[in-house]
Design a protein around this motif. Structure first.
Motif, PDB file in Angstrom:
ATOM      1  N   ALA A 134       1.479   9.562   7.612  1.00 50.31           N
ATOM      2  CA  ALA A 134       1.333   8.320   6.862  1.00 50.31           C
ATOM      3  C   ALA A 134       0.569   7.299   7.701  1.00 50.31           C
ATOM      4  O   ALA A 134       0.909   7.058   8.863  1.00 50.31           O
ATOM      5  N   LEU A 135      -0.466   6.717   7.120  1.00 55.39           N
ATOM      6  CA  LEU A 135      -1.265   5.734   7.834  1.00 55.39           C
ATOM      7  C   LEU A 135      -0.662   4.348   7.687  1.00 55.39           C
ATOM      8  O   LEU A 135       0.071   4.057   6.742  1.00 55.39           O
ATOM      9  N   THR A 136      -0.974   3.501   8.653  1.00 52.23           N
ATOM     10  CA  THR A 136      -0.416   2.145   8.686  1.00 52.23           C
ATOM     11  C   THR A 136      -1.284   1.218   7.857  1.00 52.23           C
ATOM     12  O   THR A 136      -2.499   1.129   8.067  1.00 52.23           O
ATOM     13  N   GLY A 137      -0.647   0.515   6.899  1.00 55.67           N
ATOM     14  CA  GLY A 137      -1.378  -0.351   5.996  1.00 55.67           C
ATOM     15  C   GLY A 137      -1.136  -1.821   6.241  1.00 55.67           C
ATOM     16  O   GLY A 137      -0.684  -2.234   7.321  1.00 55.67           O
ATOM     17  N   THR A 138      -1.443  -2.592   5.205  1.00 57.18           N
ATOM     18  CA  THR A 138      -1.315  -4.045   5.301  1.00 57.18           C
ATOM     19  C   THR A 138       0.138  -4.467   5.503  1.00 57.18           C
ATOM     20  O   THR A 138       0.436  -5.392   6.262  1.00 57.18           O
ATOM     21  N   GLU A 139       1.031  -3.788   4.823  1.00 56.15           N
ATOM     22  CA  GLU A 139       2.457  -4.088   4.931  1.00 56.15           C
ATOM     23  C   GLU A 139       3.192  -2.814   5.320  1.00 56.15           C
ATOM     24  O   GLU A 139       3.730  -2.100   4.486  1.00 56.15           O
ATOM     25  N   GLY A 140       3.194  -2.509   6.602  1.00 59.31           N
ATOM     26  CA  GLY A 140       3.780  -1.260   7.049  1.00 59.31           C
ATOM     27  C   GLY A 140       2.906  -0.098   6.615  1.00 59.31           C
ATOM     28  O   GLY A 140       1.743  -0.023   6.996  1.00 59.31           O
ATOM     29  N   SER A 141       3.452   0.779   5.782  1.00 57.45           N
ATOM     30  CA  SER A 141       2.683   1.917   5.299  1.00 57.45           C
ATOM     31  C   SER A 141       2.025   1.636   3.953  1.00 57.45           C
ATOM     32  O   SER A 141       1.403   2.525   3.364  1.00 57.45           O
ATOM     33  N   ILE A 142       2.124   0.403   3.465  1.00 59.36           N
ATOM     34  CA  ILE A 142       1.622   0.054   2.140  1.00 59.36           C
ATOM     35  C   ILE A 142       0.278  -0.661   2.247  1.00 59.36           C
ATOM     36  O   ILE A 142       0.107  -1.593   3.033  1.00 59.36           O
ATOM     37  N   PHE A 143      -0.684  -0.211   1.440  1.00 54.65           N
ATOM     38  CA  PHE A 143      -1.990  -0.849   1.367  1.00 54.65           C
ATOM     39  C   PHE A 143      -2.091  -1.614   0.055  1.00 54.65           C
ATOM     40  O   PHE A 143      -1.481  -1.237  -0.953  1.00 54.65           O
ATOM     41  N   LEU A 144      -2.886  -2.678   0.071  1.00 54.91           N
ATOM     42  CA  LEU A 144      -3.113  -3.463  -1.125  1.00 54.91           C
ATOM     43  C   LEU A 144      -4.436  -3.058  -1.749  1.00 54.91           C
ATOM     44  O   LEU A 144      -5.294  -2.472  -1.099  1.00 54.91           O
ATOM     45  N   GLY A 145      -4.616  -3.366  -3.031  1.00 57.58           N
ATOM     46  CA  GLY A 145      -5.839  -3.010  -3.729  1.00 57.58           C
ATOM     47  C   GLY A 145      -7.062  -3.605  -3.049  1.00 57.58           C
ATOM     48  O   GLY A 145      -7.029  -4.714  -2.531  1.00 57.58           O
ATOM     49  N   GLY A 146      -8.149  -2.860  -3.074  1.00 52.52           N
ATOM     50  CA  GLY A 146      -9.394  -3.299  -2.463  1.00 52.52           C
ATOM     51  C   GLY A 146      -9.874  -2.311  -1.429  1.00 52.52           C
ATOM     52  O   GLY A 146      -9.094  -1.502  -0.898  1.00 52.52           O
ATOM     53  N   SER A 147     -11.172  -2.349  -1.140  1.00 54.86           N
ATOM     54  CA  SER A 147     -11.752  -1.445  -0.155  1.00 54.86           C
ATOM     55  C   SER A 147     -11.113  -1.680   1.207  1.00 54.86           C
ATOM     56  O   SER A 147     -10.981  -2.819   1.656  1.00 54.86           O
ATOM     57  N   THR A 148     -10.710  -0.603   1.862  1.00 50.15           N
ATOM     58  CA  THR A 148      -9.865  -0.715   3.050  1.00 50.15           C
ATOM     59  C   THR A 148     -10.329   0.218   4.161  1.00 50.15           C
ATOM     60  O   THR A 148     -10.502   1.417   3.937  1.00 50.15           O
ATOM     61  N   GLY A 149     -10.533  -0.327   5.359  1.00 52.40           N
ATOM     62  CA  GLY A 149     -10.805   0.474   6.542  1.00 52.40           C
ATOM     63  C   GLY A 149      -9.509   0.703   7.303  1.00 52.40           C
ATOM     64  O   GLY A 149      -8.718  -0.225   7.493  1.00 52.40           O
ATOM     65  N   ILE A 150      -9.270   1.945   7.747  1.00 51.96           N
ATOM     66  CA  ILE A 150      -7.985   2.301   8.356  1.00 51.96           C
ATOM     67  C   ILE A 150      -8.202   2.943   9.716  1.00 51.96           C
ATOM     68  O   ILE A 150      -9.015   3.863   9.859  1.00 51.96           O
TER      69      ILE A 150
END
Length: 249
Positions: free
Chosen positions: A137-153
């Motif tokens: 699981a990759l790390t997102g904006t809020e822990g493991s959660i990503f928000l809508g929109g183009s995202t670099g990880i």
């Protein structure tokens, strides 16, 4: 004199060089390996639901393959260049001619071209090359959660990802919005009220769930040449060497 052996080696070198590419920039994101960086194959797709509980529209998963060419802003009802996962849908894309690898720094390694508003929450996981079923699981904006929109990880930041690993699959899972009757608010939203009928979601139009219009590995290496292909190259080179020796004899 016929230079059969050098010609054979040149052919093998050209085959290897074909895996490399000129760097490209897509929607402002630099991809050092060029077009080879983007997902090639739909491994699996399970559409989620749309408004009213039906299957979400815009479910041609192949729209997420190749170089991202269509942005998230399309006219109402059009499914140009993207796939909508639907509320709770999941999509797994694969890399065939390249592999996603950690870069060893904090820079983004994977770019998810995702449309939709900030209400569309999703998860991103990566699977190792070689057929293993382990997912990270990759790390997102809020822990493991990503928000809508183009995202670099940055995949280096994910638990369990180590230098030397290589990944050939990426899973994207939409987190479905639903009404929490205790609070009267939608979960996986930004304070949106449930509405009169708490059993139904608000209208999402043709973009139910997160919309994916491309997936690119910024940090990537060419996939290894399959053994039969490598053997064919070697056989061609050896055959050229034998022919050259016969002519000289």
């Amino acid at each position: 004199m016929t230079h059969a052996f050098p010609a054979a080696l040149l052919g093998a070198a050209c085959l290897l060089a074909a895996q490399s590419a000129t760097a490209s920039t897509v929607y402002g994101i630099d991809f050092p390996a060029g077009d080879i960086s983007f997902a090639d194959r739909v491994v699996s797709f399970t559409p989620g639901f749309g408004f009213g509980g039906g299957v979400a529209p815009c479910t041609d998963a192949s729209k997420a393959l190749g170089v991202a060419s269509a942005g998230p802003d399309s006219y109402l009802g059009e499914c140009n260049g993207y796939v909508s996962l639907g509320e709770g849908g999941s999509l797994v894309l694969g890399f065939d001619d390249n592999l996603l690898v950690p870069s060893g720094d904090a820079a983004p390694d994977l770019q998810v071209f995702a449309g939709g508003d900030h209400d569309e929450h999703f998860l991103v996981l990566i699977g190792m090359a070689g057929g293993t079923e382990d997912w990270f699981a990759l790390t997102g904006t809020e822990g493991s959660i990503f928000l809508g929109g183009s995202t670099g990880i940055d995949i280096d930041a994910a638990a369990g990802v180590m230098p030397g690993m290589a990944f050939s699959r990426v899973m994207i899972v939409d987190l479905p919005r639903y009404c929490n009757p205790e609070t009267g608010l939608m979960e996986w939203s930004v304070g949106e009220a449930c509405g009169v009928d708490i059993a139904h979601l608000p209208y999402d139009g043709p973009w139910a769930g997160v919309d994916i219009y491309g997936l690119g590995a910024i940090s990537t290496v060419p996939a290894p040449i399959p053994l039969p292909a490598a053997g064919l190259m070697l056989a061609t080179a050896l055959g050229g060497l034998v022919a050259l020796r016969r002519r000289r004899g």
